[in-house]
Design a protein around this motif. Sequence first.
Motif, short mmCIF file in Angstrom:
data_model
loop_
_atom_site.label_atom_id
_atom_site.label_comp_id
_atom_site.label_asym_id
_atom_site.label_seq_id
_atom_site.Cartn_x
_atom_site.Cartn_y
_atom_site.Cartn_z
N LYS A 36 -9.63 -2.76 1.20
CA LYS A 36 -9.99 -4.22 0.18
C LYS A 36 -8.73 -4.97 0.98
O LYS A 36 -9.33 -6.18 0.99
CB LYS A 36 -9.68 -3.37 -0.76
N ILE A 71 0.81 -1.37 -0.33
CA ILE A 71 0.01 0.21 -0.03
C ILE A 71 1.24 1.05 0.27
O ILE A 71 1.39 1.48 0.81
CB ILE A 71 -0.88 0.08 1.05
N LYS A 87 -7.44 1.52 0.19
CA LYS A 87 -7.11 -0.11 -0.13
C LYS A 87 -6.61 -0.69 0.91
O LYS A 87 -6.77 -2.44 0.29
CB LYS A 87 -5.38 0.30 -0.87
#
Length: 372
Positions: free
Chosen positions: A86, A57, A83
């Motif tokens: 997820k 990330i 992100k």
Amino acid sequence: MRILLAGGGTAGHINPAIAIANTVKAHEPDSEIAFIATSKGLENDLVKNAGYDTYHIEMSGLQRSLSPRNIKTAYLYLTAPSKAKKLLKSFCPDIVVGTGGYLSWPLIKAAYSLGIPSAIHESNAIPGKAVKMVADKVNRIYLNFPSAADAFKDRSKILVVGNPLLQDGYVERSEELQKKLDIPAFADHTVLSFGGSLGAEKLNNVILEVASKFKGVMPNVFFALSSGGKKYADVMASAEKVGVSESQNIRIMQYIYNMSEWEACADIVICRAGAMTISEMALMGKAAIIVPSPYVTNNHQYENAKRLSDAGAAIMIEEKDLTAERLSKELEELISDTGKRRKLSENIRKFAYPQAKERIYNDLTKLIKENK
């Protein structure tokens, strides 16, 4: 246990996270453990070498000066949490843990939004920005310095555990170990100096001057100097200038990989005031002269060193006051005064938390059970 960890940017953030992961794995070998990292961060190599998977990330810290990089950072602050969310939905951790650094923020923010329990660890005397940003979202705040609790409103979340170190216990000093390290027979006292993996230019140069002086006044003192990877050529050039490049009373090493062995054999350690370094000195009860780096965020190394100095647990010399004359004086006093060295050793041991990793593991299992 399924656990996702974040601790990016520096080894001081990454290694505690690895130490926690190793402890979980030791207790629960079937655990699923992974880390988040930036694509180019130091954490990639350290985590890979430790045997764990990483998920990427992108994230970066804000620049203190006006910089175009802050535009990108602002974008990452907006996109990184989604992100992370997820990733969390895919990995399904029982708990997430941050050990400081900007990578902790999106992971813990996302975990909070999904109702996943989380914890953050702060190793320094002054909590970092990322830790403060997530304090209201975590279930637990682990601290190394008790005084760091003053920075948080909700004291009920705080648990003072110390620093989780990669090493287990400490190495015992012995004649065999001294022979293994090839410490000269004439050495009645060994002084170990290091400024971290990147080195410390002023500290290195002052040590060389002191070693040059001690050749005449205290020839029974042996100096072991870790220059830092990028400083080695410069240090060797400086050593030649002051006449110690081939001296028997100093050994200059680019990097010390077996640091715990050298620490065990050192009578006095001269070092920076990073939290992990301080914790190692405390665990081993070393008489230390600490030169905090002035080039760190919030001047946190000074605050770390000040806590020890105020407790009579170490001698602090700020870099602006560091001279060969001052350091020689402090060293001569410590070498000559066994009682003073013993007192420093006794006092710094009070800052040691040998069970830090176990206390964190036990509390993580507790948090998981409470949030099922």
